[in-house]
Design an enzyme around this catalytic site. Structure first.
Site, PDB file in Angstrom:
ATOM      1  N   GLU A  64      27.025  -6.216 -17.677  1.00  0.00           N
ATOM      2  CA  GLU A  64      27.612  -4.949 -17.216  1.00  0.00           C
ATOM      3  C   GLU A  64      28.628  -5.175 -16.100  1.00  0.00           C
ATOM      4  O   GLU A  64      28.461  -6.084 -15.284  1.00  0.00           O
ATOM      5  CB  GLU A  64      26.502  -4.046 -16.672  1.00  0.00           C
ATOM      6  N   THR A  92      16.115 -13.048 -14.884  1.00  0.00           N
ATOM      7  CA  THR A  92      16.404 -11.904 -15.759  1.00  0.00           C
ATOM      8  C   THR A  92      17.740 -11.280 -15.362  1.00  0.00           C
ATOM      9  O   THR A  92      18.556 -10.929 -16.212  1.00  0.00           O
ATOM     10  CB  THR A  92      15.275 -10.849 -15.644  1.00  0.00           C
ATOM     11  N   ARG A 120      19.719  -4.706  -2.272  1.00  0.00           N
ATOM     12  CA  ARG A 120      20.297  -3.350  -2.305  1.00  0.00           C
ATOM     13  C   ARG A 120      19.449  -2.416  -3.174  1.00  0.00           C
ATOM     14  O   ARG A 120      19.331  -1.219  -2.894  1.00  0.00           O
ATOM     15  CB  ARG A 120      21.766  -3.366  -2.719  1.00  0.00           C
ATOM     16  N   GLN A 148      12.174  -8.982  -8.440  1.00  0.00           N
ATOM     17  CA  GLN A 148      12.500  -7.872  -7.531  1.00  0.00           C
ATOM     18  C   GLN A 148      11.334  -7.469  -6.622  1.00  0.00           C
ATOM     19  O   GLN A 148      11.536  -6.798  -5.607  1.00  0.00           O
ATOM     20  CB  GLN A 148      12.905  -6.607  -8.333  1.00  0.00           C
ATOM     21  N   ASP A 169       0.614  -7.163 -13.017  1.00  0.00           N
ATOM     22  CA  ASP A 169       1.613  -7.725 -13.929  1.00  0.00           C
ATOM     23  C   ASP A 169       0.849  -8.220 -15.159  1.00  0.00           C
ATOM     24  O   ASP A 169      -0.296  -8.686 -15.035  1.00  0.00           O
ATOM     25  CB  ASP A 169       2.353  -8.900 -13.258  1.00  0.00           C
ATOM     26  N   THR A 209       9.227  -3.573 -14.216  1.00  0.00           N
ATOM     27  CA  THR A 209       8.978  -4.535 -15.287  1.00  0.00           C
ATOM     28  C   THR A 209      10.274  -4.790 -16.047  1.00  0.00           C
ATOM     29  O   THR A 209      11.221  -4.011 -15.962  1.00  0.00           O
ATOM     30  CB  THR A 209       7.914  -3.998 -16.265  1.00  0.00           C
ATOM     31  N   ASP A 235      16.358   0.558 -17.173  1.00  0.00           N
ATOM     32  CA  ASP A 235      17.741   0.747 -16.736  1.00  0.00           C
ATOM     33  C   ASP A 235      18.750   0.438 -17.834  1.00  0.00           C
ATOM     34  O   ASP A 235      19.871   0.046 -17.558  1.00  0.00           O
ATOM     35  CB  ASP A 235      18.021  -0.087 -15.471  1.00  0.00           C
ATOM     36  N   LYS A 239      15.347   1.348 -23.172  1.00  0.00           N
ATOM     37  CA  LYS A 239      14.425   0.606 -22.294  1.00  0.00           C
ATOM     38  C   LYS A 239      13.910   1.548 -21.215  1.00  0.00           C
ATOM     39  O   LYS A 239      14.642   1.900 -20.289  1.00  0.00           O
ATOM     40  CB  LYS A 239      15.215  -0.554 -21.681  1.00  0.00           C
ATOM     41  N   SER A 300      15.575   5.341 -10.986  1.00  0.00           N
ATOM     42  CA  SER A 300      16.619   4.409 -10.525  1.00  0.00           C
ATOM     43  C   SER A 300      17.179   3.585 -11.682  1.00  0.00           C
ATOM     44  O   SER A 300      16.423   3.036 -12.484  1.00  0.00           O
ATOM     45  CB  SER A 300      15.990   3.477  -9.482  1.00  0.00           C
ATOM     46  N   VAL A 301      18.495   3.513 -11.746  1.00  0.00           N
ATOM     47  CA  VAL A 301      19.117   2.561 -12.690  1.00  0.00           C
ATOM     48  C   VAL A 301      20.046   1.599 -11.952  1.00  0.00           C
ATOM     49  O   VAL A 301      20.432   0.565 -12.488  1.00  0.00           O
ATOM     50  CB  VAL A 301      19.896   3.279 -13.831  1.00  0.00           C
TER      51      VAL A 301
HETATM   52  P1  NAD Z   1      11.556 -10.386 -13.856  1.00  0.00           P
HETATM   53  O1  NAD Z   1      11.705 -10.792 -15.269  1.00  0.00           O
HETATM   54  O2  NAD Z   1      11.711 -11.393 -12.782  1.00  0.00           O
HETATM   55  O3  NAD Z   1      10.133  -9.675 -13.633  1.00  0.00           O
HETATM   56  C1  NAD Z   1       9.631  -8.701 -14.484  1.00  0.00           C
HETATM   57  C2  NAD Z   1       8.108  -8.774 -14.472  1.00  0.00           C
HETATM   58  O4  NAD Z   1       7.609  -7.689 -15.280  1.00  0.00           O
HETATM   59  C3  NAD Z   1       7.543 -10.075 -15.068  1.00  0.00           C
HETATM   60  O5  NAD Z   1       6.705 -10.697 -14.121  1.00  0.00           O
HETATM   61  C4  NAD Z   1       6.785  -9.594 -16.302  1.00  0.00           C
HETATM   62  O6  NAD Z   1       5.624 -10.377 -16.581  1.00  0.00           O
HETATM   63  C5  NAD Z   1       6.429  -8.166 -15.920  1.00  0.00           C
HETATM   64  N1  NAD Z   1       6.124  -7.275 -17.037  1.00  0.00           N
HETATM   65  C6  NAD Z   1       6.775  -7.158 -18.227  1.00  0.00           C
HETATM   66  N2  NAD Z   1       6.168  -6.214 -18.987  1.00  0.00           N
HETATM   67  C7  NAD Z   1       5.144  -5.722 -18.245  1.00  0.00           C
HETATM   68  C8  NAD Z   1       4.161  -4.726 -18.474  1.00  0.00           C
HETATM   69  N3  NAD Z   1       4.099  -4.074 -19.622  1.00  0.00           N
HETATM   70  N4  NAD Z   1       3.251  -4.474 -17.496  1.00  0.00           N
HETATM   71  C9  NAD Z   1       3.283  -5.154 -16.313  1.00  0.00           C
HETATM   72  N5  NAD Z   1       4.187  -6.121 -16.062  1.00  0.00           N
HETATM   73  C10 NAD Z   1       5.112  -6.397 -17.001  1.00  0.00           C
HETATM   74  O7  NAD Z   1      12.611  -9.199 -13.662  1.00  0.00           O
HETATM   75  P2  NAD Z   1      13.158  -8.562 -12.302  1.00  0.00           P
HETATM   76  O8  NAD Z   1      14.395  -9.269 -11.851  1.00  0.00           O
HETATM   77  O9  NAD Z   1      12.036  -8.391 -11.339  1.00  0.00           O
HETATM   78  O10 NAD Z   1      13.648  -7.134 -12.839  1.00  0.00           O
HETATM   79  C11 NAD Z   1      12.714  -6.200 -13.299  1.00  0.00           C
HETATM   80  C12 NAD Z   1      13.437  -5.039 -13.948  1.00  0.00           C
HETATM   81  O11 NAD Z   1      14.163  -4.311 -12.939  1.00  0.00           O
HETATM   82  C13 NAD Z   1      14.468  -5.454 -14.990  1.00  0.00           C
HETATM   83  O12 NAD Z   1      14.322  -4.608 -16.106  1.00  0.00           O
HETATM   84  C14 NAD Z   1      15.806  -5.195 -14.322  1.00  0.00           C
HETATM   85  O13 NAD Z   1      16.813  -4.869 -15.240  1.00  0.00           O
HETATM   86  C15 NAD Z   1      15.459  -4.017 -13.420  1.00  0.00           C
HETATM   87  N6  NAD Z   1      16.352  -3.868 -12.286  1.00  0.00           N
HETATM   88  C16 NAD Z   1      16.748  -2.607 -11.967  1.00  0.00           C
HETATM   89  C17 NAD Z   1      17.565  -2.402 -10.879  1.00  0.00           C
HETATM   90  C18 NAD Z   1      17.956  -1.006 -10.486  1.00  0.00           C
HETATM   91  O14 NAD Z   1      18.842  -0.843  -9.652  1.00  0.00           O
HETATM   92  N7  NAD Z   1      17.303   0.003 -11.007  1.00  0.00           N
HETATM   93  C19 NAD Z   1      18.049  -3.488 -10.125  1.00  0.00           C
HETATM   94  C20 NAD Z   1      17.584  -4.778 -10.446  1.00  0.00           C
HETATM   95  C21 NAD Z   1      16.744  -4.952 -11.534  1.00  0.00           C
END
Ligand code: NAD
Length: 351
Positions: A64, A92, A120, A148, A169, A209, A235, A239, A300-301
Site C-alpha cells: 500500500e 508481517t 504510531r 505490534q 495468541d 491478529t 485492516d 479481513k 482502526s485501519v
Molecule cells: P504478526 O504476524 O507479528 O502477529 C500477529 C499475531 O496474531 C501472531 O502472533 C499470530 O499467531 C496471532 N494470531 C493469528 N490469528 C489469531 C487468532 N485467531 N487468535 C489469536 N491470535 C492470532 O503481525 P503484527 O505486525 O503484530 O500485525 C498484526 C495485525 O495488525 C496485522 O493484520 C496488521 O496488518 C495489523 N496492523 C494494523 C495497523 C493499523 O494501523 N490498524 C498497523 C499495523 C499493523
C-alpha cells in the site's frame, strides 16, 4: 550535526538509527510526544489532503501507498501486510516513508517506518482510547501477541495507565515472547488459554491478529457492557476480526470513513451505517463515550495523517542527534539545466 545542511542531501533514518532515536528519547516519552502530534494533526483534520490508501492486493498480502499533505509538507508511506511472512522469518508488516517540502517538491526525510508504524499505531490507539475508554480502565486484553503487541501495551500504559494485561495468541510462544519483552516494566501479565478467558474482566480489548481472511477473534457473547474495543488487526478488504453482532451493539469510531468502509470491521455493515470520525471527538464536535455501559469500538485501519504525524515528529527530533545518514538522493548540477553535462563530467572523471 544540524539537519539539512545542504538542501540536496536527504537525511535517511535507518532501522538502527530509529531504534537509537527511540531509546535516546525514551520509549514512553516518544509514545506520549508522538500521541500529542497525532492528536494535533487530528485537530487540524480539515487542512489535510485525504484519500483512501492505494492498495495492490495479491493472494499472499497487500502493498500500500499512503499519501497526504497539509499544503506545506507532503508525506507518504510504503507499507506491506503479509500474514504468511512470519513463517519465513520475515515481518508481517514493513514500511518506509518520505516527508517532502510542498514548496519545491524536494524530499526532506527518508526513513524506515516498520518500527515507526508500530509506535504510531500504538500511539493512535491510545489517543482513541483516551477519548473512548472508561476513565477508570486498568485492564487490557491483547489478542494477537505478535510484532505490534508490546508497542500497544507500552502506549496504553504510558498514556492511560493500563497496567494489567491479559494475553492470548493461537501460538503460545508469541504470548510468552510478549510477556518476556514486557517483564519488569510495571505490568501484571496473565497468559490466557483462550480468547474468551483473556477478555474476562478486561476494560479494553485490543485485537491485533494477522490473517488474510474474515476471522472471528471476538464473538458477541465475549463483549460485555462498558468495554472499549481497539480493533487493530482487521485492516484490509476481506479481513476482519469481530463478529458483526458486536458492531451492531457498539458505537463505532473511525479514522477516515472512505478508507475504513473498504478495509475496516465496518466492511461487514451497509455503506451508510452511521459511524463517528475520531477527529470530531477529539475536537469536541461529536460525542465519544457518554456512559459507563456503552460499548465503544475504535475500528482502526491506520491512516496517512498518522504516518505524516510520525514523519514530522521524527524529523523534528533528529536535530543534533547525528542519528541519520546524509543520502545523495537528488541530482544537483551547478547549472540546474545542465543535468546531462553533470553526467559527462562524471564520465570524464572516471576515464
Ligand atoms: P504478526 O504476524 O507479528 O502477529 C500477529 C499475531 O496474531 C501472531 O502472533 C499470530 O499467531 C496471532 N494470531 C493469528 N490469528 C489469531 C487468532 N485467531 N487468535 C489469536 N491470535 C492470532 O503481525 P503484527 O505486525 O503484530 O500485525 C498484526 C495485525 O495488525 C496485522 O493484520 C496488521 O496488518 C495489523 N496492523 C494494523 C495497523 C493499523 O494501523 N490498524 C498497523 C499495523 C499493523
Amino acid at each position: 550535526m544540524t539537519i539539512v545542511p545542504n538542501l540536496n542531501i536527504v537525511p535517511f533514518v535507518s532501522v538502527d538509527h530509529m531504534m537509537k532515536l527511540v531509546l535516546k528519547i525514551g520509549i514512553d516519552t516518544f509514545l506520549r510526544e508522538l500521541a500529542n502530534v497525532v492528536e494535533e494533526d487530528f485537530l487540524r483534520w480539515e487542512s489535510f489532503d485525504k484519500t483512501p490508501r492505494i492498495a495492490s492486493h495479491s493472494t499472499d498480502g497487500v502493498i500500500e501507498l499512503m499519501p497526504t499533505s497539509d499544503g506545506t509538507l507532503y508525506g507518504f508511506k510504503y507499507v506491506n501486510g503479509h500474514p504468511k511472512n512470519t513463517r519465513e522469518g520475515r515481518q508481517t508488516v514493513t514500511a518506509f516513508g518520505v516527508l517532502s517540502d510542498v514548496g519545491n517538491g524536494y524530499p526532506m526525510l527518508l526513513t524506515e517506518m516498520t518500527i515507526l508504524t508500530a509506535l504510531r499505531t500504538a500511539a493512535t490507539s491510545a489517543v482513541a482510547a483516551k477519548h473512548l475508554a472508561r476513565k477508570n480502565a486498568r485492564t487490557m486484553a491483547i489478542i494477537g501477541n505478535g510484532a505490534q503487541s508490546e508497542f500497544q501495551a507500552r502506549a496504553f500504559k504510558a498514556i492511560l495507565g493500563i497496567d494489567q494485561l491479559r494475553l492470548y495468541d493461537i501460538d503460545p510462544a508469541a504470548s510468552e515472547k510478549c510477556r518476556r519483552n514486557l517483564a519488569g516494566q510495571g505490568f501484571d501479565i496473565v497468559i490466557c488459554p483462550t480468547a474468551q478467558d483473556a477478555v474476562e474482566g478486561a476494560d479494553i480489548i485490543t485485537t491485533v491478529t494477522a490473517d488474510k481472511q474474515y476471522a472471528t477473534i471476538l464473538s458477541d457473547n465475549m463483549v460485555g457492557p462498558g468495554v472499549h474495543i481497539n480493533a487493530v488487526g482487521g485492516d484490509c478488504p476481506g479481513k476482519t476480526e469481530l463478529h458483526k453482532d458486536i458492531l451492531l451493539r457498539s458505537d463505532i469510531f473511525v479514522e477516515y470513513p472512505p478508507q475504513t468502509r473498504i478495509e475496516g470491521e465496518i466492511q461487514q455493515l451497509p455503506a451508510d451505517y452511521p459511524v463517528t470520525e475520531l477527529w470530531q471527538v477529539i475536537a469536541g464536535m461529536a460525542d465519544g463515550r457518554v456512559d459507563d455501559h456503552q460499548i465503544t469500538l475504535f475500528d482502526s485501519v491506520g491512516f496517512a495523517t498518522e504516518d505524516f504525524s510520525a514523519l514530522r515528529y521524527v524529523r523534528a527530533k533528529l536535530h543534533d542527534t547525528g542519528l541519520f545518514e546524509e543520502l545523495d538522493l537528488l541530482a544537483d548540477p551547478d547549472d540546474p539545466r545542465d543535468l546531462f553535462g553533470m553526467l559527462l563530467r562524471c564520465e570524464a572523471a572516471m576515464a
